[in-house]
Design a protein around this motif. Structure first.
Motif, PDB file in Angstrom:
ATOM      1  N   THR A  24       0.863  -1.181   0.000  1.00  0.00           N
ATOM      2  CA  THR A  24       0.000   0.000   0.000  1.00  0.00           C
ATOM      3  C   THR A  24       0.895   1.225   0.000  1.00  0.00           C
ATOM      4  O   THR A  24       1.960   1.235   0.639  1.00  0.00           O
ATOM      5  N   VAL A  25       0.494   2.250  -0.757  1.00  0.00           N
ATOM      6  CA  VAL A  25       1.296   3.464  -0.909  1.00  0.00           C
ATOM      7  C   VAL A  25       0.388   4.657  -0.634  1.00  0.00           C
ATOM      8  O   VAL A  25      -0.585   4.877  -1.363  1.00  0.00           O
ATOM      9  N   SER A  26       0.689   5.425   0.417  1.00  0.00           N
ATOM     10  CA  SER A  26      -0.144   6.593   0.718  1.00  0.00           C
ATOM     11  C   SER A  26       0.479   7.395   1.847  1.00  0.00           C
ATOM     12  O   SER A  26       1.393   6.927   2.534  1.00  0.00           O
ATOM     13  N   ARG A  27      -0.053   8.611   2.036  1.00  0.00           N
ATOM     14  CA  ARG A  27       0.241   9.342   3.254  1.00  0.00           C
ATOM     15  C   ARG A  27      -0.326   8.556   4.427  1.00  0.00           C
ATOM     16  O   ARG A  27      -1.383   7.936   4.325  1.00  0.00           O
ATOM     17  N   LEU A  28       0.355   8.606   5.559  1.00  0.00           N
ATOM     18  CA  LEU A  28      -0.158   7.937   6.747  1.00  0.00           C
ATOM     19  C   LEU A  28      -0.970   8.950   7.540  1.00  0.00           C
ATOM     20  O   LEU A  28      -0.535   9.496   8.554  1.00  0.00           O
TER      21      LEU A  28
END
Length: 324
Positions: free
Chosen positions: A201-205
């Motif tokens: 998964t790739v995203s801002r936390l």
């Protein structure tokens, strides 16, 4: 033709718009807005020359009280750079990305034609209790409305975002143009899944991205295949909480937190994944999902916002859009 493009450095897809313009033979001067907590402090708030500038965003705290003042400081810096560029070169178009960057354009005298592209999930956050921190202030909405009213063109990256903008009073005819994708992503070889199989998964936390739901789902998936592991790519304020959540779920050793990576590094991590997954509550285009599909990685994502359209960009690669 020379375009001055104002973009947020933390969102790599701004570079994709600049690349697409250059591919069409357009000269581009990039003005990147950099968070003041990232990298070395920029002297006097501005650095760079010629075709690339960086401007430091000042975030006075608490943000909900001082955001208007922070935006005015940012606006002065943007206006200063544009003025400097215009003393040396003829600027044909100013192209802003994200509504907060439109503020300084409103006060420029004899400005060139202005085109604005909106990406911000902040308009969706007006409906999301879990993303209350992300909502635009009333002064921010005023900037969006006035900027759109005075711009020669307004673009939204998906129909959902255009509808939300109109709903909250952004005037005029809004054109729909999806985000361009870095061509390099389509030239990488499709890799077989690694062993043991890994999800990515790739995203801002941040709260609206709901990475906690992805970790919950991993627990269920490991009931079917105990070998499954996960790569979490991206940084943000929730990293410590998410690490703790993974340990509470008993999957701490199966989850690897990479922090923020360059785009090439993201591709290296994502390409051998068995699947790309996201739990986001608000997605205007879904660049990470689209890039996973370009890498030949199957994707699972909520059918929210503009992501539902992204799921159908490449029918040859499986992409499941689920409803809550």
């Amino acid at each position: 033709m020379l375009v001055v493009m104002v973009m947020e450095a933390r969102y790599p897809f701004g570079k994709d718009w600049a690349h697409a313009a250059r591919s069409a033979g357009v000269e581009v001067v990039e003005i990147e807005v950099v968070p003041n907590l990232v990298g070395p402090t920029i002297a006097a708030g501005v650095a760079g020359a010629d075709d690339h500038f960086q401007i430091e965003r000042v975030n006075l705290r608490p943000d909900r009280v001082f955001r208007s003042l922070s935006d005015r400081i940012l606006g002065r810096r943007i206006a200063r750079v544009i003025k400097e560029v215009r003393t040396r070169r003829r600027v044909d178009i100013i192209h802003t990305h994200f509504y907060r960057e439109m503020g300084p354009i409103l006060h420029m005298s004899s400005r060139p034609p202005h085109v604005h592209t909106e990406h911000s999930a902040a308009f969706a956050a007006l409906d999301l209790g879990s993303a209350a921190h992300y909502r635009p202030t009333e002064s921010g909405l005023k900037v969006a409305r006035r900027g759109a009213a005075q711009a020669q063109g307004v673009i939204a990256v998906c129909q959902y975002l255009a509808d939300q903008m109109a709903r909250f009073g952004v005037p005029g005819q809004i054109q729909i143009i999806p985000c361009p994708i870095d061509p390099a992503m389509t030239r990488r070889p499709v890799l077989p899944p690694s062993s043991p199989p890994r999800l990515v998964t790739v995203s801002r936390l941040s709260p609206e991205k709901r990475v906690d739901l992805v970790l919950d789902a991993l627990v269920l998936a490991r009931d079917l295949d105990p070998r499954l592991e996960m790569d979490v790519v991206g940084g943000g304020a929730l990293e410590a909480d998410l690490r703790a959540h993974a340990h509470r779920l008993g999957i701490g050793s199966a989850v690897r937190f990479h922090g923020s990576l360059s785009r090439d590094q993201v591709a290296e991590v994502a390409a051998p994944a068995a699947a790309y997954v996201t739990g986001t509550l608000s997605e205007m285009f879904g660049t990470a999902t689209a890039e996973a599909l370009c890498l030949g990685v199957p994707a699972v994502a909520p059918a929210v916002g503009g992501a539902d359209r992204t799921h159908r960009l490449e029918q040859r690669i499986p992409c499941l859009g689920y409803h809550r």
